[in-house]
Write an enzyme that holds these catalytic residues in place. Structure first.
Site, mmCIF file in Angstrom:
data_model
loop_
_atom_site.group_PDB
_atom_site.id
_atom_site.type_symbol
_atom_site.label_atom_id
_atom_site.label_comp_id
_atom_site.label_asym_id
_atom_site.label_seq_id
_atom_site.Cartn_x
_atom_site.Cartn_y
_atom_site.Cartn_z
ATOM 1 C CB VAL A 140 -0.936 -0.020 1.230
ATOM 2 C CG1 VAL A 140 -1.770 1.251 1.282
ATOM 3 C CG2 VAL A 140 -1.835 -1.259 1.189
ATOM 4 N N PRO A 141 1.119 1.838 -1.166
ATOM 5 C CG PRO A 141 0.824 2.688 -3.315
ATOM 6 C CD PRO A 141 0.257 1.696 -2.336
ATOM 7 C CB CYS A 142 2.341 5.129 2.778
ATOM 8 S SG CYS A 142 3.522 3.950 3.458
ATOM 9 C CG HIS A 143 6.686 4.343 -1.618
ATOM 10 N ND1 HIS A 143 5.935 3.190 -1.470
ATOM 11 C CD2 HIS A 143 6.980 4.457 -2.938
ATOM 12 C CE1 HIS A 143 5.787 2.631 -2.666
ATOM 13 N NE2 HIS A 143 6.410 3.376 -3.568
#
Length: 177
Positions: A140-143
């Site tokens: 889950v690409p919080c970056h």
């Protein structure tokens, strides 16, 4: 305390830091950066509490699938993850995490844009806190969430890891609103 469930945990060595993978039954509930200083303990404690579970080191089918897909991602051969996941948090946090999955590979958005995309531009700080509480980093690409001025801001894996991931993806700005 008599816990009913077990979260099977496996350590995964990525090119930019170690991740802890965790599965509950047939779902992945954890892919979080290993913080030797205990900074990420609150994420693990939230999982244990909400899932009425304890951690047990081991191997699971889901953790093996996650490791394989992470290998592909880090090799540049995978852009999207196809894993059964479970979000553990408040309804607001879950809405933020679902929205994160809509940010395309190689794109970035600001916290303000993420708030706007959720229909609540005033919720920037709450969105940032939910982003920081994401238990499924990389997957889950919080970056992909950055400051409004384009700067890299806090990241559980550290700013070096965030920069590594964005460079791996060839990140460009993507506007949600």
């Amino acid at each position: 305390m008599n816990l009913k469930n077990e979260i099977i945990i496996t350590r995964y060595a990525s090119p930019c830091g170690d991740l802890l993978l965790g599965s509950l039954g047939d779902t992945l509930c954890l892919c979080d950066w290993v913080a030797e200083n205990g900074k990420r303990d609150y994420v693990q404690e939230r999982l244990k509490r909400h899932l009425d579970a304890r951690f047990k080191e081991g191997v699971s089918h889901v953790n093996v699938m996650a490791a394989h897909q992470l290998d592909e991602y880090f090799a540049g051969a995978r852009r999207d993850f196809d894993l059964p996941v479970i979000f553990v948090g408040t309804e607001f946090q879950k809405s933020v995490w679902r929205r994160l999955t809509e940010i395309p590979y190689g794109a970035t958005v600001s916290y303000m844009e993420l708030s706007c995309g959720l229909g609540n531009p005033q919720a920037v700080r709450a969105v940032a806190r939910a982003n920081g509480a994401n238990a499924l980093s990389v997957i889950v690409p919080c970056h992909r969430v950055i400051g409004s001025n384009g700067s890299l801001t806090g990241y559980a894996g550290g700013l070096d890891a965030k920069e590594f991931l964005l460079r791996l993806e060839g990140a460009v700005r993507f506007w949600l609103c």
